[in-house]
Design a protein around this motif. Sequence first.
Motif, short mmCIF file in Angstrom:
data_model
loop_
_atom_site.label_atom_id
_atom_site.label_comp_id
_atom_site.label_asym_id
_atom_site.label_seq_id
_atom_site.Cartn_x
_atom_site.Cartn_y
_atom_site.Cartn_z
N ALA A 431 22.91 19.94 46.85
CA ALA A 431 23.62 18.84 47.49
C ALA A 431 23.18 17.49 46.92
O ALA A 431 23.99 16.59 46.72
N ARG A 432 21.90 17.35 46.67
CA ARG A 432 21.42 16.10 46.07
C ARG A 432 22.03 15.87 44.70
O ARG A 432 22.42 14.75 44.35
N LYS A 433 22.11 16.93 43.90
CA LYS A 433 22.68 16.78 42.57
C LYS A 433 24.15 16.39 42.63
O LYS A 433 24.66 15.78 41.69
N ASN A 434 24.82 16.73 43.70
CA ASN A 434 26.24 16.42 43.83
C ASN A 434 26.51 15.21 44.70
O ASN A 434 27.64 15.02 45.17
N GLY A 435 25.50 14.38 44.91
CA GLY A 435 25.71 13.09 45.56
C GLY A 435 25.51 13.03 47.04
O GLY A 435 25.72 11.97 47.65
N ILE A 475 24.89 19.36 56.54
CA ILE A 475 24.80 18.53 55.33
C ILE A 475 26.07 17.73 55.10
O ILE A 475 26.02 16.54 54.78
N GLU A 476 27.21 18.36 55.27
CA GLU A 476 28.47 17.67 54.97
C GLU A 476 28.82 16.73 56.11
O GLU A 476 29.03 17.15 57.24
N ARG A 483 33.14 16.09 43.58
CA ARG A 483 34.33 16.94 43.59
C ARG A 483 34.05 18.30 44.21
O ARG A 483 34.96 19.11 44.33
N ARG A 484 32.81 18.56 44.63
CA ARG A 484 32.48 19.85 45.25
C ARG A 484 31.98 19.61 46.67
O ARG A 484 31.08 18.80 46.89
N GLU A 491 28.99 28.78 47.78
CA GLU A 491 29.50 29.87 46.96
C GLU A 491 28.76 29.94 45.63
O GLU A 491 28.44 31.03 45.13
N ILE A 492 28.49 28.78 45.04
CA ILE A 492 27.76 28.76 43.77
C ILE A 492 26.35 29.30 43.98
O ILE A 492 25.83 30.08 43.17
#
Length: 938
Positions: A431-435, A475-476, A483-484, A491-492
Motif C-alpha cells: 500500500a505504501r508503494k502505491n501511494g 487501509i482504503e 491505479r490499484r 490479489e497480487i
Amino acid sequence: MTDQATDGMTGRATGLDDVAAGPFGGLREQLLGAAERFGSGPVAQILAGMVEDVDRALREPLEIFPVCHHSPSSATAMARRLRDKRPKVIYLELCEDVRPLLDELHNCTLPVALQAFAADIDGFPERWAPLSVVAPITEASAEYQAISYALTTSGVELVLVDRSVDHVFQWEPRDDAAGRDSGPAGPDGPGKGEGDEPALHGDAVGVEIGDLRPGFAELEEHLLHHGKVRHWSEWWDQYVEQPLVDADYDTYRQVMVLIGSLFRRLRPEDSARTRVDEDRERYMWTRIREHLAASGADPADCLYVCGAFHAASRVPEFGLHGATGFEIGPRTATKWQYGLIPSSHSAIEAQFGLAPGSVSIAAATWKKALRRTGIKPFKLGGRRKGRAKPVAPRPGPVTDRLSGFLTTAPAPHGVDEQELLGWCVDIVRLARKNGYPSSTADAIAVYETSILLAGIRGRRRPTPYDFQDAAVTCIEKDAVPGRRDIARLCEILLGGDRVGSVGYDALPPLARDVLDRLKPLGVNLEERTIRRALLNLDADPDLRPCSDLLWVLRRLVPDAARPIIGTRRLGERSMQESWDLAIGRNMRAIVELGYEGVTVEQVLEQRLRKAVHAPKATAAQALAAVEDSILFLGGRRFTDELGARAVELLAAERTVDDAPEVLRRARRLLAYYQATEPDLPEWCRSFVTAGYAHYCTLLPTAFADDDAGARQVAAMLGFLLGMESLALSFGCDHTQLELAVQQSHPEAPDKVALLWAAQTQLGLLPLDELRRRCDELLDNPLVVPSFPLYLSGFVQALEPVPSLAPLVVEILSKAFARLPDAVLLPWLPRLITTLKDHAAEMVPVLIREAGRTFPATLAALDTWTPPWSAPPEAPAPPVDAGPVGDLLAANPATCDAVAALLGLPPDWPSGPSDPTGPVAALLADHPATADAVAALLT
C-alpha cells in the motif's frame, strides 16, 4: 414412499430397492426422515434422488471422476488417483477436435487456452462471425493433471469425448423469445470483464470442464446468505474446497456427485441449458462406447473425467450399458482453425463469472496442499518418459463416506497466525508503494479485523477473503491514490494475476514469422511489457523491412504496435521512427491472424479483397482499400484489381451518401499518381470518366432529394468541376455537365446557393448577378430568417468553387452587418459546426481572403471602406481600338472565350467604328498585347 419413483428429468422409472439395500440405505433413511419433518413430498423425492445418483455413478463399471473447473481439491484428488490406478485410457470432457493442441502444451507456460476459430462461416447466422471457442487450462486443475499424465506416460491414450466446437454453435439457440437472433451466449458465453486481461480471450465462447453452480438465483442467494459470504467463489472455497482438499478419494467422489446431483435436480427441467447438457452427456457416452468397441480396451483400465454435474446424469444413454441409438449429426462446412493463446487468472474469472482473485486463491490453495500432503503433481516438462505401471486392483465394495463427511465438522484449514501476520505486513508495504498513507498501526488493524470477521462469519481461522475484506476496511479510505485499489493489491499479494504464454514452437507460422522478422530490432517481443524501438532508417536501411511489417501490424492489430514518431501517408516515408511495441500482450490477436494466412501481408490482402467484394461494399471503401494496398503492400497488380472494383462499385451506386469520402480519396490518389508516375493507371482514368458521367446523371436528383444533404451535393460538384479538365482529356463531354446543372431545380436554400455557385463557375451566371441576388435576399424581410441557410450553402460551395472566396467573405460581412440579432445569434453555432464538419479545409482559404480584404491595424480600420461599398469608378474614356479592334471584332470567337474565362460578358460594339464596349476597354487597359498582335500582323 413407494419403491418406484418417477424421474422428472427423463420420464423413466428407476428402482430404489438397490439403493435402500446398498451402502447408502442408512443415509437415504436419514434424509427421508429429515424431509418428513419439512412436510414436503418434493423435498423427499429430491433427497432420495440425490442418493440414487451417487449410488448409480459409483456402481458404473467405467470409473467416473467428477471434477469442478479450476478446483484445487479436484486436482489433488486427480493426482492421487492417477498414481494409484495408473489408467491406460483417459476419457476427458473436452471438445474432441482440439485433441492435437494438447501435444503443444509442453511448449507453453500456464495458464493458456485452447482455441478454435472460424472467420468464414457456413451454416451459421452471418452476424455470429467470427466464431471463437476457448478452453482455459490452469495448473491447479484436474484436467491438466490428467493431460500431463497421459502425455508424459507411455502407453496411455487420451481421448476427448465432448462435442466438437462446430456442435457447440450448432446447439446454440438461433432465436430468442422475441424472435431476435441472439447469437452464442449463455453461461458459457463471452466474459464481460473490464481491463486488459479479460481481452486475452476476446469475445470467444468459453468451454470448461465441470461448470458447477446453482441453476437459479434463489438457491445461490440462500447459500450465500446462510454461509455468510459475499459471492459464490467464496462459498465454494469455504464449504467445498477446504473440506475436500485433504479428503480421501472415495469421500471426494461421493461428495462431488452429491453436489452435482443437487444442482442438477434444482435446475429448471425445460430450460435450453438443461437440454444442451443432456445432449452433451448422450454425445460423450456414445463416443466412449464407440472407442471401447473399436479399441477393445478394458473399462477397468479406463477413467472418465467429467464435470460433477454430468456425473449425476440421468439420461437413458448413461453408462456402458445405457441406451443406444443417439445419432451425432454431421458438422457444417465451416472451416475451423486451432491454436493456443495466452490466458490469465483474471481473464478466466471475467469470462466465467468468478469473483476477482478467486482463481489466484485457488492456485495458492493448490500449492499449499501440495506442501502439506507431499503429493507430487504431474507436469508437462518434456515428452513421454516411462510406461504406465500395472493397473492397481479394482477398489473394493462401495462404502458410505457421505454420512461421516456430512455429520463431522471439517478440520480448520484457514490461514494460520504466522501466515496472516506476514500478509498484514506485506499488504501495508504494498500500500505504501502505491501511494497509501499506511503505517504499522494499519497492519495491526488488518490482523485484528481479519480475526474478528472470521469469528462473525463462524470460522475458526480467517480465510484469504476475510483478510481481503479487512485490508479494504482498514487501509482504503475515501480515495484511491494510484491505479490499484486495496482489493487488487490483495490479489497480487495472494498470488497475483498469473499470465501464461505460448512458446515459440506452439505458435502458428504467421506469429513465428512476425517474431523472426522483427528480430533485428533487438527487443524482447514476447514479454508482456511495452517496449520502445527506435528505427533510424537512413543510417540503417536494413531496418526498413521491420518498419514495413510494423505498419502492416499496426493496420491489423492496432494495440500491438503504436507509432510515436513517424507517419506513413501516400508519397511520404519517414527517415526516423519510434514505436511502442506490445507484441506479447496482444499475442492472442496475432495468433488469430495466423488462422487466416501465413504472413500478415497475405492476411491484409485477403481482408482487403473480401471488403471490396462484400455485398454492402461502397466505392469509398474500395478507394480506402486501394490506398491501404499502396501504403502497406505495394505491387501494382493487386492495387489495379482493387481500383477496377472501385470503378464497378461507383457505377452501381444509386445514392450519393459517400460522395465527400469519394472526392477526398480520389483527389489524394490522383495527386499521388501524378507525382510519382508518368501516366495514370488505367483504373484511374476509368474512375474519373465513370465518376464524371455518374455524378452528372445523379446531380439533378440530388439537388431535389431531401435525403441528399448539401455536403453531398457540394462533393459531387467538387468532383465534376475539380476534375473536369482531366475528364475532358479522357473523352468526356462538357455539355453533359451544363445540361445537368440547367436541369437542377433545388428548393432548399443551401442547395440553391450551391447551384448559383456552380452556374457562376460554368459562366451561366455572372458574378455581378450573383452579388445582386444575394443583396436582394438581404433586403427581403421574408427571406432574412432563412438567409443563414444560404450562407451555409455558399460556405460549402468553396469546395467545388474555391474562386468564390472573396464573394463569400463579402456575403458573410454583409450578413454580420445587416442581419438582426434574433437571426444572427442562433445561426452562429450552426455556422461554426458547418465550418468544422463540412468545410474544415476551406477555413484557411476564408481566413487568407479575409486577411487580404480587411485592414491589418486598428488605425486603418477607422478610415477603411469595404470594397463592395466603395463608389464605382468612373468609366475610362473611349479609346479608338484601331485596326486591331476591327480585326478582333471580325473574328469574335477567340475574344469570346477569353472574356468568358475572365468572367466578362462578351458584348461587342455595334460596329467597327464604335469604340465602346468591354472588349475595347480591355484592349485599352492592356495596349501592349494589342501592339504585339499588330506587330505580328504587319
